[in-house]
Design a protein around this motif. Structure first.
Motif, PDB file in Angstrom:
ATOM      1  N   SER A 248       0.825  -1.210   0.000  1.00  0.00           N
ATOM      2  CA  SER A 248       0.000   0.000   0.000  1.00  0.00           C
ATOM      3  C   SER A 248       0.858   1.258   0.000  1.00  0.00           C
ATOM      4  O   SER A 248       0.560   2.227  -0.703  1.00  0.00           O
ATOM      5  CB  SER A 248      -0.998   0.000   1.155  1.00  0.00           C
ATOM      6  N   SER A 249       1.970   1.253   0.751  1.00  0.00           N
ATOM      7  CA  SER A 249       2.805   2.459   0.776  1.00  0.00           C
ATOM      8  C   SER A 249       3.489   2.670  -0.576  1.00  0.00           C
ATOM      9  O   SER A 249       3.584   3.796  -1.058  1.00  0.00           O
ATOM     10  CB  SER A 249       3.839   2.411   1.903  1.00  0.00           C
ATOM     11  N   SER A 250       3.936   1.584  -1.211  1.00  0.00           N
ATOM     12  CA  SER A 250       4.592   1.712  -2.530  1.00  0.00           C
ATOM     13  C   SER A 250       3.600   2.223  -3.556  1.00  0.00           C
ATOM     14  O   SER A 250       3.917   3.080  -4.391  1.00  0.00           O
ATOM     15  CB  SER A 250       5.146   0.363  -2.993  1.00  0.00           C
ATOM     16  N   LEU A 251       2.389   1.679  -3.489  1.00  0.00           N
ATOM     17  CA  LEU A 251       1.364   2.057  -4.463  1.00  0.00           C
ATOM     18  C   LEU A 251       1.065   3.555  -4.381  1.00  0.00           C
ATOM     19  O   LEU A 251       1.051   4.258  -5.396  1.00  0.00           O
ATOM     20  CB  LEU A 251       0.109   1.239  -4.192  1.00  0.00           C
ATOM     21  N   ILE A 252       0.844   4.040  -3.164  1.00  0.00           N
ATOM     22  CA  ILE A 252       0.499   5.459  -3.004  1.00  0.00           C
ATOM     23  C   ILE A 252       1.686   6.355  -3.346  1.00  0.00           C
ATOM     24  O   ILE A 252       1.530   7.452  -3.872  1.00  0.00           O
ATOM     25  CB  ILE A 252       0.015   5.738  -1.549  1.00  0.00           C
ATOM     26  N   ARG A 253       2.888   5.868  -3.070  1.00  0.00           N
ATOM     27  CA  ARG A 253       4.083   6.677  -3.327  1.00  0.00           C
ATOM     28  C   ARG A 253       4.465   6.687  -4.809  1.00  0.00           C
ATOM     29  O   ARG A 253       4.828   7.727  -5.359  1.00  0.00           O
ATOM     30  CB  ARG A 253       5.242   6.134  -2.480  1.00  0.00           C
ATOM     31  N   GLU A 254       4.393   5.509  -5.461  1.00  0.00           N
ATOM     32  CA  GLU A 254       4.983   5.384  -6.808  1.00  0.00           C
ATOM     33  C   GLU A 254       3.976   5.494  -7.954  1.00  0.00           C
ATOM     34  O   GLU A 254       4.315   5.957  -9.038  1.00  0.00           O
ATOM     35  CB  GLU A 254       5.703   4.023  -6.922  1.00  0.00           C
ATOM     36  N   MET A 255       2.747   4.999  -7.717  1.00  0.00           N
ATOM     37  CA  MET A 255       1.819   4.886  -8.843  1.00  0.00           C
ATOM     38  C   MET A 255       1.367   6.242  -9.409  1.00  0.00           C
ATOM     39  O   MET A 255       1.293   6.389 -10.630  1.00  0.00           O
ATOM     40  CB  MET A 255       0.613   4.022  -8.441  1.00  0.00           C
ATOM     41  N   PRO A 256       1.082   7.251  -8.555  1.00  0.00           N
ATOM     42  CA  PRO A 256       0.639   8.533  -9.128  1.00  0.00           C
ATOM     43  C   PRO A 256       1.662   9.133 -10.080  1.00  0.00           C
ATOM     44  O   PRO A 256       1.300   9.633 -11.151  1.00  0.00           O
ATOM     45  CB  PRO A 256       0.433   9.417  -7.893  1.00  0.00           C
ATOM     46  N   GLU A 257       2.930   9.066  -9.695  1.00  0.00           N
ATOM     47  CA  GLU A 257       3.984   9.629 -10.553  1.00  0.00           C
ATOM     48  C   GLU A 257       4.022   8.885 -11.894  1.00  0.00           C
ATOM     49  O   GLU A 257       4.155   9.509 -12.955  1.00  0.00           O
ATOM     50  CB  GLU A 257       5.331   9.502  -9.831  1.00  0.00           C
ATOM     51  N   PHE A 258       3.889   7.565 -11.827  1.00  0.00           N
ATOM     52  CA  PHE A 258       3.870   6.753 -13.059  1.00  0.00           C
ATOM     53  C   PHE A 258       2.679   7.144 -13.942  1.00  0.00           C
ATOM     54  O   PHE A 258       2.819   7.341 -15.153  1.00  0.00           O
ATOM     55  CB  PHE A 258       3.810   5.267 -12.678  1.00  0.00           C
ATOM     56  N   ILE A 259       1.512   7.279 -13.317  1.00  0.00           N
ATOM     57  CA  ILE A 259       0.298   7.624 -14.080  1.00  0.00           C
ATOM     58  C   ILE A 259       0.462   8.991 -14.759  1.00  0.00           C
ATOM     59  O   ILE A 259       0.202   9.143 -15.952  1.00  0.00           O
ATOM     60  CB  ILE A 259      -0.941   7.639 -13.151  1.00  0.00           C
ATOM     61  N   LEU A 260       0.914   9.980 -13.975  1.00  0.00           N
ATOM     62  CA  LEU A 260       1.039  11.331 -14.524  1.00  0.00           C
ATOM     63  C   LEU A 260       2.077  11.368 -15.645  1.00  0.00           C
ATOM     64  O   LEU A 260       1.899  12.067 -16.643  1.00  0.00           O
ATOM     65  CB  LEU A 260       1.406  12.314 -13.406  1.00  0.00           C
ATOM     66  N   ARG A 261       3.160  10.610 -15.482  1.00  0.00           N
ATOM     67  CA  ARG A 261       4.191  10.577 -16.525  1.00  0.00           C
ATOM     68  C   ARG A 261       3.632   9.981 -17.808  1.00  0.00           C
ATOM     69  O   ARG A 261       3.820  10.516 -18.898  1.00  0.00           O
ATOM     70  CB  ARG A 261       5.388   9.761 -16.011  1.00  0.00           C
ATOM     71  N   LYS A 262       2.898   8.870 -17.680  1.00  0.00           N
ATOM     72  CA  LYS A 262       2.338   8.210 -18.863  1.00  0.00           C
ATOM     73  C   LYS A 262       1.294   9.102 -19.546  1.00  0.00           C
ATOM     74  O   LYS A 262       1.271   9.219 -20.769  1.00  0.00           O
ATOM     75  CB  LYS A 262       1.701   6.866 -18.471  1.00  0.00           C
ATOM     76  N   LEU A 263       0.432   9.701 -18.727  1.00  0.00           N
ATOM     77  CA  LEU A 263      -0.597  10.579 -19.314  1.00  0.00           C
ATOM     78  C   LEU A 263       0.059  11.717 -20.095  1.00  0.00           C
ATOM     79  O   LEU A 263      -0.389  12.065 -21.191  1.00  0.00           O
ATOM     80  CB  LEU A 263      -1.513  11.136 -18.219  1.00  0.00           C
ATOM     81  N   SER A 264       1.105  12.262 -19.518  1.00  0.00           N
ATOM     82  CA  SER A 264       1.809  13.358 -20.196  1.00  0.00           C
ATOM     83  C   SER A 264       2.396  12.876 -21.523  1.00  0.00           C
ATOM     84  O   SER A 264       2.290  13.572 -22.542  1.00  0.00           O
ATOM     85  CB  SER A 264       2.909  13.879 -19.263  1.00  0.00           C
ATOM     86  N   GLU A 265       2.995  11.681 -21.513  1.00  0.00           N
ATOM     87  CA  GLU A 265       3.555  11.114 -22.752  1.00  0.00           C
ATOM     88  C   GLU A 265       2.464  10.941 -23.814  1.00  0.00           C
ATOM     89  O   GLU A 265       2.719  11.047 -25.013  1.00  0.00           O
ATOM     90  CB  GLU A 265       4.192   9.750 -22.470  1.00  0.00           C
ATOM     91  N   TRP A 266       1.255  10.653 -23.357  1.00  0.00           N
ATOM     92  CA  TRP A 266       0.145  10.398 -24.286  1.00  0.00           C
ATOM     93  C   TRP A 266      -0.633  11.672 -24.640  1.00  0.00           C
ATOM     94  O   TRP A 266      -1.668  11.600 -25.325  1.00  0.00           O
ATOM     95  CB  TRP A 266      -0.826   9.373 -23.670  1.00  0.00           C
ATOM     96  N   GLY A 267      -0.182  12.811 -24.138  1.00  0.00           N
ATOM     97  CA  GLY A 267      -0.862  14.069 -24.416  1.00  0.00           C
ATOM     98  C   GLY A 267      -2.171  14.222 -23.658  1.00  0.00           C
ATOM     99  O   GLY A 267      -3.081  14.924 -24.105  1.00  0.00           O
ATOM    100  N   LEU A 268      -2.254  13.560 -22.494  1.00  0.00           N
ATOM    101  CA  LEU A 268      -3.473  13.629 -21.668  1.00  0.00           C
ATOM    102  C   LEU A 268      -3.117  14.180 -20.292  1.00  0.00           C
ATOM    103  O   LEU A 268      -1.943  14.287 -19.931  1.00  0.00           O
ATOM    104  CB  LEU A 268      -4.073  12.223 -21.498  1.00  0.00           C
TER     105      LEU A 268
END
Lengths: 353, 78
Positions: A248-268
């Motif tokens: 749970s701590s890894s998910l909350i710490r790491e996943m948002p950054e991953f999501i935002l990075r991917k969305l940015s790469e996709w123009g979203l």
């Protein structure tokens, strides 16, 4: 790649929080004091309440459900809804974590039951991300034009597996319950999706994932007595063990950054997403993630954890289908499927409906 | 129970240096404490002091000060 149809099946059996704590007490009463048992019961009950789970779906004796029948029911619904004859399905990919089949593949047996006589049939295991990974693999085949219609299917029946492998929930001390908690919130169900190279109601535009191997043993389910030198729970593993705190701590710490990075790469960006479908670990985890994305909680309206528990690979397709059934998706909506799984891995799939 | 006494209990329960703790700190955002550890801590408090936090309320509490206020209010109303 398009989503042509989604089918799912949830059995009507339910296991309550008190049912689970009774099993826990039964498996540990011989070596714990009365005070420890009393604390264990209280602690487990309250943890379930804090997590927001009330029941877990399970097979019911009345319906005679089992792993194969549930997978078949979900797959038939997807096939019927798509209106595609079984012989036109080129490939079947199956991904359940609790798949009891080692030989042959479950996929080939399911193909036979569905009347798909020839084709490419195989199982994959990517833990809770299995369904999303199946879509990723299917996309490669569809893009290459090797296949036109692919059935991705999954089923989870953790309590059957527990009974088959005769796995009790033995713990050495009351703190160790946290390494067993993930196994006490699991649910049963099946889901299937037809993916096609053209047509369909949802267009899959992007898939991305992040994997790291440092915490490969964060969660483990092996055949009883499997030798696993160096694993954090011991050199041999029996039953389902996990480090819920780390996950749970890894998910909350790491996943948002991953999501935002991917969305940015996709123009979203997160604000442009109309609907979030998240792997089911309870609303406190989902909403903590949404907060980090600065996204409105109301954009993650489907919560099946309270009633069905964590159905591993089945969560995401079921919740997407429920959102569609409930009229929560409009044509043109931007939908993000968010998957987290042990390994640790995070995956993201974007759909335009 | 004073806030300083509460801080010692938090420090002991979650393994955090009590000099780092103040009313404005968030377990998750400032200290990186996962939700399961927080739940464990709260359940131990409940069991020791024989009261129950309101489950819905607990996730809305933003910082240590709010948890302390809720805890002392619950103790007083016991």
């Amino acid at each position: 790649m398009f989503i042509t149809s989604i089918g799912y099946y949830i059995p009507d059996g339910r296991i309550t929080n008190s049912d689970i704590t009774e099993i826990l007490v039964e498996d540990n009463k011989e070596h714990f004091s009365k005070e420890d048992i009393e604390f264990l019961t209280y602690s487990c009950t309250r943890k379930f309440e804090f997590l927001g789970i009330e029941t877990r779906s399970c097979c019911s004796e009345e319906n005679g459900d089992h792993f194969a029948s549930m997978a078949e029911k979900a797959a038939r619904k997807a096939i019927d809804q798509a209106g595609i004859p079984p012989e036109e399905i080129d490939c079947l990919i199956f991904s359940g974590v609790t798949n009891p089949f080692r030989e042959p593949s479950f996929a080939i047996m399911l193909a036979h039951r569905l009347g798909i006589k020839t084709g490419d049939f195989f199982d994959i295991n990517d833990t809770c991300n299995g369904f999303m990974k199946s879509i990723d693999v299917a996309g490669l085949y569809l893009k290459s034009e090797k296949y036109r219609h692919i059935l991705v299917a999954t089923c989870e029946s953790p309590y059957d597996l527990k009974n088959t492998l005769k796995l009790d929930i033995h713990i050495e001390n009351t703190d160790q319950i946290d390494n067993r908690l993930s196994g006490l919130i699991v649910g049963t169900g099946a889901a299937a999706m037809i993916l096609s190279s053209d047509g369909g109601k949802g267009r899959i535009t992007h898939y991305g994932e992040q994997r790291t191997s440092n915490d490969w043993d964060a969660s483990m389910l092996t055949l009883p007595g499997t030798a696993v030198p160096g694993a954090k729970y011991g050199d041999t593993i029996t039953g389902f063990w996990s480090d819920g705190r780390l996950i749970s701590s890894s998910l909350i710490r790491e996943m948002p950054e991953f999501i935002l990075r991917k969305l940015s790469e996709w123009g979203l960006d997160a604000q442009s997403i109309d609907l979030f479908i998240h792997h089911q670990l309870g609303n406190n985890v989902t909403f903590a993630l949404m907060d980090k994305l600065n996204a409105d909680h109301q954009k993650a309206p489907v919560n099946t954890f309270k009633q069905f528990g964590n159905m591993a690979t089945v969560n995401i397709p079921v919740n997407l289908a429920i959102a569609d059934e409930q009229g929560l998706i409009k044509k043109g909506d931007s939908i993000l499927l968010l998957s987290s799984s042990c390994g640790l891995s995070y995956a993201l799939l974007h759909i335009v409906w | 129970m004073t806030f300083d006494e509460f801080k010692l209990m938090v420090s002991d329960g979650l393994g955090i240096d009590d000099t780092l703790l103040n009313r404005d700190l968030s377990f998750r955002d400032d200290l990186g404490i996962d939700s399961l550890s927080v739940i464990n801590f709260l359940v131990k408090i409940e069991h020791k002091f024989k009261f129950k936090f309101d489950v819905e309320h607990i996730w809305a509490m933003k910082n240590l000060g709010e948890i302390y206020d809720t805890f002392t209010e619950a103790l007083n109303n016991k």
